[in-house]
Design a protein around this motif. Structure first.
Motif, PDB file in Angstrom:
ATOM      1  N   GLY A   1      20.999  39.487  49.496  1.00 52.70           N
ATOM      2  CA  GLY A   1      19.524  38.653  48.808  1.00 52.70           C
ATOM      3  C   GLY A   1      19.871  38.182  47.392  1.00 52.70           C
ATOM      4  N   ILE A   2      21.123  38.217  47.098  1.00 50.53           N
ATOM      5  CA  ILE A   2      21.282  37.630  45.568  1.00 50.53           C
ATOM      6  C   ILE A   2      21.408  35.893  45.860  1.00 50.53           C
ATOM      7  CG2 ILE A   2      22.917  37.560  43.634  1.00 50.53           C
ATOM      8  CD1 ILE A   2      24.052  40.257  44.800  1.00 50.53           C
ATOM      9  N   LYS A   3      20.750  35.485  44.844  1.00 51.89           N
ATOM     10  CA  LYS A   3      20.465  34.120  44.907  1.00 51.89           C
ATOM     11  C   LYS A   3      21.659  33.216  44.251  1.00 51.89           C
ATOM     12  CE  LYS A   3      17.116  30.063  43.968  1.00 51.89           C
ATOM     13  NZ  LYS A   3      15.964  29.528  43.519  1.00 51.89           N
ATOM     14  N   PRO A   4      22.426  32.323  44.908  1.00 51.81           N
ATOM     15  CA  PRO A   4      23.409  31.952  44.155  1.00 51.81           C
ATOM     16  C   PRO A   4      23.107  30.848  42.845  1.00 51.81           C
ATOM     17  CG  PRO A   4      23.161  30.612  46.208  1.00 51.81           C
ATOM     18  CD  PRO A   4      22.198  31.766  46.305  1.00 51.81           C
ATOM     19  N   ASP A   5      23.891  30.606  41.944  1.00 53.71           N
ATOM     20  CA  ASP A   5      23.606  29.741  40.746  1.00 53.71           C
ATOM     21  C   ASP A   5      24.696  28.867  40.824  1.00 53.71           C
ATOM     22  OD1 ASP A   5      25.755  31.250  39.888  1.00 53.71           O
ATOM     23  OD2 ASP A   5      24.497  32.193  38.239  1.00 53.71           O
ATOM     24  N   VAL A   6      24.734  27.884  39.735  1.00 51.96           N
ATOM     25  CA  VAL A   6      25.709  26.559  39.779  1.00 51.96           C
ATOM     26  C   VAL A   6      27.325  27.537  39.561  1.00 51.96           C
ATOM     27  CG1 VAL A   6      26.474  24.959  38.209  1.00 51.96           C
ATOM     28  CG2 VAL A   6      24.038  25.185  38.717  1.00 51.96           C
ATOM     29  N   ILE A   7      27.389  28.577  38.812  1.00 50.15           N
ATOM     30  CA  ILE A   7      28.559  29.177  38.344  1.00 50.15           C
ATOM     31  C   ILE A   7      29.229  29.782  39.690  1.00 50.15           C
ATOM     32  CG2 ILE A   7      30.002  30.936  37.179  1.00 50.15           C
ATOM     33  CD1 ILE A   7      27.651  30.735  35.107  1.00 50.15           C
ATOM     34  N   VAL A   8      28.376  30.331  40.720  1.00 51.27           N
ATOM     35  CA  VAL A   8      28.985  30.864  41.767  1.00 51.27           C
ATOM     36  C   VAL A   8      29.212  29.678  42.563  1.00 51.27           C
ATOM     37  CG1 VAL A   8      28.165  31.894  44.056  1.00 51.27           C
ATOM     38  CG2 VAL A   8      27.345  32.911  41.748  1.00 51.27           C
TER      39      VAL A   8
END
Length: 629
Positions: free
Chosen positions: A441-448
């Motif tokens: 349930g961890i939302k990805p961000d640009v860095i990921v």
């Protein structure tokens, strides 16, 4: 060997003797001795001393004394026991405004925010009216909980009671509006204030500087400060500290930073006492960002009071300017010469120096220090350690820290580990970890996304990478960035799909930057496509006309194709523009000593032996190639 324990800790015995002295001393009013004992309890934040004084207050019959009761409530609040403070509050039959304020403030200090407002409501319904201290406290509570509606209620009551004309109250409401990013309301209140002091100006200035939602143009801020001086108020250390982040960097900002520094020296604000350490840290940071770390060192040397933050600021400055060895030396001096113990931020700032020097041993020593000081529960430090281990070649240590260490992982933790897998060419592991992150349930961000796309690119997982890119854009609402697009171009280009990469660039929602064209250029050189190579060079030189690396790379490319005349023309353009490319550098650590090597460098004392070994390796490789043929 036996260990003896005293009946009570020494501070308690001293405090008890002090109380007995004041209680028995002739000529002293008993409430005064009680108040002194309670103040001692507050200063030490000792619940035991507070309970002792409470018992003595009750026996002496001062439990209904308003001054003593106010002090007792403050003592329990300082000892993190608001429940017992409320017992004292409820036991007082005749409450004045100070008792109400002490209990409201006690709740606020212990983060019982709802109870603070409930008590305020009771106070308004009773006989005692709130005063300026009450409203200042509740404005701060509204700020802490980020409740703009509650802050508006407090502001409205201040207007009805006329207390909004009080500068201290107005400043607290102004701070609330700024912290809630309500700049229209904050500026309206500021303009309506009948009297403004330096804190009023600093509060509004700090609100403009710290805003993430609304970036105020720097010219407006400088005009704001100029207006403050026209009205007869001189900027203080807080004002200067707020302005320094606007300085440094390019030539114009650097000159502005020098002017601000001159102002601090001229007006006696610079580094005069311990309270100005923050100003010194801001100056060090400003000079470091301007590539003037030597001047930052002079500022540091002239500071009369230095703490761990000042040392950390200079260490970070050396790391930012590529002087990693000096950063490590300064880190040792901080402990050995000054006796200052590093904190979490110090270690996080130092770890990039270990990465820059490829010093795995140095990183392990920092990790060991963090374990001894029980700092490994800090998320930012663990993330930096994972990044260090991966970039220094120990992916096993990075994975062990990520999987086995009980710290609260955030998106940066996952992206650090995913990037580590990508760096070592383990694309499948990076994709597996990315999918596991989504399942949790961890939302990805640009860095990921940059980490996982880069991993797919390095591992040749083109279809998997494109699926991930399309999925995150469609289903997770992440807008493509230049970094993400550069990864996709690199991924397509490495696999030989140059036409598809060029079509992707043409369809991009953002304007292609140097990273995108650079990825296409590398792919065209790898696959020998001269048409796309020339196109990529054309855009790169148009975007970055002063970047010497583009010209050198273009010249080398023409030279490798035996187009000597065109290569010479490119070199001529470089001379006319006075462009020079810094030589590439690599290093290796042997027996705790770091050896650096530049292109065609013969400064190393063992250069003859090194070049002899390289010649032998070249001959061996040529012979191996011929045998394969």
């Amino acid at each position: 060997m036996t260990i003896g324990f005293s009946a009570a800790p020494r501070p308690f015995r001293i405090a008890h003797k002090t109380f007995r002295y004041y209680a028995s001393a002739p000529g002293l009013d008993p409430p005064l001795c009680v108040l002194r004992f309670l103040q001692l309890s507050i200063d030490r934040q000792s619940l035991k001393l507070t309970e002792q004084s409470h018992g003595r207050v009750f026996r002496l019959g001062f439990d209904q004394n308003a001054v003593v009761a106010t002090k007792l409530i403050s003592a329990y609040s300082a000892c993190r026991d608001p429940v017992e403070a409320r017992v004292v509050f409820d036991s007082v039959r005749c409450k004045n405004v100070y008792i109400w304020n002490a209990m409201i403030n006690g709740y606020a200090k212990n983060k019982f925010y709802r109870e603070s407002f409930d008590l305020f409501t009771q106070m308004c319904l009773g006989e005692e009216s709130p005063d300026d201290f009450t409203y200042s406290t509740l404005s701060k509570v509204s700020t802490d909980i980020g409740d703009f509606s509650a802050g508006k209620v407090v502001h409205g009551k201040c207007i009805r009671t006329g207390l909004v004309s009080d500068t201290v109250v107005a400043n607290s409401i102004l701070s609330m509006y700024c912290r809630c990013s309500e700049f229209i309301e904050s500026r309206k209140l500021f303009d309506e204030m009948p009297r403004r002091n330096i804190s009023s100006w600093n509060t509004l200035l700090g609100g403009f500087m710290n805003s993430e939602e609304e970036k105020v143009d720097s010219s407006i801020i400088w005009e704001f400060v100029k207006t403050m001086q026209i009205e007869g108020l001189k900027p203080d250390a807080y004002t200067v500290s707020s302005l320094l982040p606007l300085c440094g960097g390019d030539a114009g900002k650097w000159n502005r930073g020098r002017e601000v520094h001159c102002y601090t020296v001229k007006n006696g604000l610079e580094l005069g006492s311990g309270s100005d350490v923050h100003l010194g840290c801001c100056l060090i940071d400003m000079y470091s960002r301007s590539n003037k770390v030597n001047v930052a060192g002079l500022v540091f040397d002239h500071m009369k009071s230095r703490n761990v933050f000042a040392w950390t600021a200079l260490i970070n400055g050396y790391v930012q300017n590529g002087e990693s060895e000096k950063a490590l030396i300064l880190f040792r001096e901080m402990q050995m010469r000054d006796g200052t113990e590093p904190n979490r931020v110090s270690l996080v700032c130092l770890l990039p120096a270990c990465i820059s020097l490829a010093s795995l041993m140095g990183g392990k020593q920092i990790h060991g220090f963090a374990i001894r000081k029980e700092l490994t529960h800090e998320v930012s430090l663990c993330n930096a350690l994972i990044d260090m281990y991966a970039k220094c070649g120990s992916l096993t240590s990075a994975r062990r820290l990520f999987e086995d260490h009980p710290f609260c992982k955030d998106a940066v933790s996952w992206s650090s580990m995913i990037s580590g897998y990508g760096l070592h060419g383990k694309g499948q592991e990076a994709i597996y970890l990315y999918e596991k992150m989504l399942q949790l349930g961890i939302k990805p961000d640009v860095i990921v996304m940059v980490g996982v796309l880069s991993a797919c690119s390095r591992s040749g997982l083109v279809n998997e990478g494109l699926d991930i890119y399309n999925s995150v854009v469609r289903h997770h609402g992440i807008k493509p960035t230049l970094e993400m697009c550069a990864c996709v171009v690199d991924m397509l280009g490495r696999s030989g799909q140059l036409k598809q990469a060029l079509d992707f660039i043409k369809a991009m929602a953002v304007e292609p930057g140097p990273s995108v064209w650079g990825a296409l250029l590398s792919a065209s050189l790898l696959h020998g496509n001269s048409e796309i190579r020339d196109l990529a060079y054309e855009f790169l030189i148009r975007i970055e006309p002063e970047n010497a690396s583009n010209y050198v790379s273009l010249s080398n490319s023409y030279a490798s194709s035996q187009k000597w005349g065109v290569a010479a023309e490119v070199r001529t353009v470089m001379k006319e523009k006075q462009l020079r490319k810094l030589p590439g550098c690599s290093w290796i650590t042997v027996n705790k000593e770091t050896h650096s090597f530049y292109v065609a460098d013969k400064a190393h004392p063992c250069s003859d032996i090194i070049y002899g070994m390289l010649d032998e390796l070249v001959l061996m490789m040529k012979g191996y190639g011929n045998s394969r043929e």
